[in-house]
Design a protein around this motif. Structure first.
Motif, PDB file in Angstrom:
ATOM      1  N   THR A   1       2.869   8.959  -7.113  1.00  0.00           N
ATOM      2  CA  THR A   1       3.808   9.214  -6.873  1.00  0.00           C
ATOM      3  C   THR A   1       3.889   7.700  -7.111  1.00  0.00           C
ATOM      4  O   THR A   1       5.129   6.867  -6.853  1.00  0.00           O
ATOM      5  CB  THR A   1       4.424   9.735  -6.043  1.00  0.00           C
ATOM      6  OG1 THR A   1       4.444  10.989  -6.018  1.00  0.00           O
ATOM      7  CG2 THR A   1       5.553   9.611  -5.050  1.00  0.00           C
ATOM      8  N   VAL A   2       3.249   6.894  -6.246  1.00  0.00           N
ATOM      9  CA  VAL A   2       2.858   5.649  -6.048  1.00  0.00           C
ATOM     10  C   VAL A   2       3.650   4.613  -7.509  1.00  0.00           C
ATOM     11  O   VAL A   2       3.952   3.793  -7.374  1.00  0.00           O
ATOM     12  CB  VAL A   2       1.915   5.490  -6.217  1.00  0.00           C
ATOM     13  CG1 VAL A   2       2.342   3.738  -5.685  1.00  0.00           C
ATOM     14  CG2 VAL A   2       1.716   5.282  -4.355  1.00  0.00           C
TER      15      VAL A   2
ATOM     16  N   SER B   1       0.678  -0.954  -0.213  1.00  0.00           N
ATOM     17  CA  SER B   1      -0.168  -0.336   0.004  1.00  0.00           C
ATOM     18  C   SER B   1       0.978   1.087  -0.181  1.00  0.00           C
ATOM     19  O   SER B   1       2.195   1.736   0.546  1.00  0.00           O
ATOM     20  CB  SER B   1      -0.976  -0.034   1.366  1.00  0.00           C
ATOM     21  OG  SER B   1      -1.887   1.142   1.739  1.00  0.00           O
ATOM     22  N   GLY B   2       1.184   1.647  -1.183  1.00  0.00           N
ATOM     23  CA  GLY B   2       1.497   3.497  -1.083  1.00  0.00           C
ATOM     24  C   GLY B   2       2.453   3.532  -1.485  1.00  0.00           C
ATOM     25  O   GLY B   2       3.572   4.400  -1.803  1.00  0.00           O
ATOM     26  N   GLY B   3       3.709   1.975  -2.150  1.00  0.00           N
ATOM     27  CA  GLY B   3       4.861   2.574  -2.501  1.00  0.00           C
ATOM     28  C   GLY B   3       4.842   0.954  -2.819  1.00  0.00           C
ATOM     29  O   GLY B   3       4.536  -0.634  -3.232  1.00  0.00           O
ATOM     30  N   LEU B   4       6.412   0.102  -2.706  1.00  0.00           N
ATOM     31  CA  LEU B   4       6.965  -0.867  -2.696  1.00  0.00           C
ATOM     32  C   LEU B   4       8.094  -1.245  -2.134  1.00  0.00           C
ATOM     33  O   LEU B   4       8.596  -0.392  -0.908  1.00  0.00           O
ATOM     34  CB  LEU B   4       8.183  -0.960  -4.371  1.00  0.00           C
ATOM     35  CG  LEU B   4       8.293  -2.094  -4.739  1.00  0.00           C
ATOM     36  CD1 LEU B   4       7.324  -2.914  -5.122  1.00  0.00           C
ATOM     37  CD2 LEU B   4       9.616  -1.180  -5.519  1.00  0.00           C
TER      38      LEU B   4
ATOM     39  N   LEU C   1      13.863  -3.592   1.629  1.00  0.00           N
ATOM     40  CA  LEU C   1      13.820  -1.594   1.509  1.00  0.00           C
ATOM     41  C   LEU C   1      12.624  -1.380   1.413  1.00  0.00           C
ATOM     42  O   LEU C   1      12.313  -1.815   0.702  1.00  0.00           O
ATOM     43  CB  LEU C   1      14.984  -1.495   0.565  1.00  0.00           C
ATOM     44  CG  LEU C   1      14.503   0.542  -0.096  1.00  0.00           C
ATOM     45  CD1 LEU C   1      15.271   0.705   1.067  1.00  0.00           C
ATOM     46  CD2 LEU C   1      15.332   1.011  -1.396  1.00  0.00           C
ATOM     47  N   THR C   2      11.599  -0.269   2.148  1.00  0.00           N
ATOM     48  CA  THR C   2      10.443  -0.355   1.695  1.00  0.00           C
ATOM     49  C   THR C   2       9.923   1.250   1.437  1.00  0.00           C
ATOM     50  O   THR C   2      10.539   2.130   2.089  1.00  0.00           O
ATOM     51  CB  THR C   2       9.530  -0.379   2.880  1.00  0.00           C
ATOM     52  OG1 THR C   2       9.937  -1.640   3.355  1.00  0.00           O
ATOM     53  CG2 THR C   2       8.556  -0.347   2.813  1.00  0.00           C
ATOM     54  N   VAL C   3      10.010   1.567   0.942  1.00  0.00           N
ATOM     55  CA  VAL C   3       9.559   3.133  -0.325  1.00  0.00           C
ATOM     56  C   VAL C   3       8.264   3.481  -0.234  1.00  0.00           C
ATOM     57  O   VAL C   3       7.528   2.625  -1.544  1.00  0.00           O
ATOM     58  CB  VAL C   3      10.515   3.219  -1.443  1.00  0.00           C
ATOM     59  CG1 VAL C   3      10.332   4.966  -1.983  1.00  0.00           C
ATOM     60  CG2 VAL C   3      11.736   3.301  -0.929  1.00  0.00           C
ATOM     61  N   ILE C   4       7.983   4.327   0.708  1.00  0.00           N
ATOM     62  CA  ILE C   4       6.529   4.363  -0.225  1.00  0.00           C
ATOM     63  C   ILE C   4       6.009   6.310  -0.135  1.00  0.00           C
ATOM     64  O   ILE C   4       6.254   7.011   0.589  1.00  0.00           O
ATOM     65  CB  ILE C   4       5.695   4.146   1.963  1.00  0.00           C
ATOM     66  CG1 ILE C   4       5.725   2.716   1.936  1.00  0.00           C
ATOM     67  CG2 ILE C   4       4.115   4.747   1.739  1.00  0.00           C
ATOM     68  CD1 ILE C   4       4.767   2.221   1.238  1.00  0.00           C
TER      69      ILE C   4
END
Length: 213
Positions: free
Chosen positions: A176-177, A117-120, A164-167
């Protein structure tokens, strides 16, 4: 008939007497013109001249042939051009080790990505030197990513490497997502303009927060 023969004999004798002076006055065979002596060499002679220093450095290839070599050469040129360089603190081996880590992470690490949710979220793993490089390089880069305006980033250790988590900072920001997911690990790794300044700082022996080198 006797008179005609006598006249012919007289003419022949006269020709023999006149011929030697004329031959003596003939010009000698022309030598090689002076302008030809200055002509450039060709073929083997031209190549031989180049082997003995005839070719200038500007004629050589511009690329150094190896990317880490080129990166270090650029840093060395900057250090030498800066009169304030403190050569007692310069540590190019530190930079070389960092570039080895970059090579390991970019070319040898395994990456498993999953949308959240919101990223990767990305699991970056490897063995031996690659695992050490992941821990040394990805964690400090996550700090750089976290300081950017579009997203947050964090890492946790996992067997063999890091997660690594990017949100996206705004979870409703679909653009952006999508950008985070489209960039993936390697695209996120190249974000920011800190790599060059960090390399120069490493070579100067300056401390870098979060970096193990």
């Amino acid at each position: 008939m006797v008179r005609v023969a006598a006249i012919a004999l007289s003419l022949g004798l006269a020709a023999l007497l006149v011929a030697p002076p004329l031959l003596a006055q003939s010009p000698p065979a022309p030598s090689k013109p002076e302008h030809q002596m200055d002509q450039p060499m060709h073929g083997h002679e031209h190549m031989h001249g180049q082997h003995h220093g005839g070719a200038s450095a500007a004629d050589g290839p511009a690329l150094p042939g190896q990317d880490a070599f080129g990166a270090i050469a650029e840093v060395v040129r900057r250090l030498e051009a800066d009169p304030a360089t403190d050569w007692s603190r310069v540590d190019l081996e530190r930079l070389r080790q960092h570039l080895i880590d970059m090579n390991e992470v970019v070319l040898r690490s395994a990456v498993k990505s999953s949308p959240v949710s919101g990223g990767l979220v990305m699991d970056i793993t490897g063995a031996a030197r690659t695992e050490r490089a992941i821990r040394a390089m990805v964690a400090p880069h996550a700090l750089e990513l976290d300081g950017m305006s579009d997203w947050t980033a964090r890492t946790v250790q996992i067997p063999g490497g890091l997660r690594l988590t990017v949100i996206a900072r705004a979870s409703e920001d679909a653009k952006t997502v999508a950008r985070i997911r489209g960039l993936g690990f390697i695209g996120l790794l190249v974000q920011g303009g800190h790599h060059g300044p960090h390399h120069l700082a490493m070579a100067k022996g300056e401390a870098l927060p979060g970096h193990r080198h």
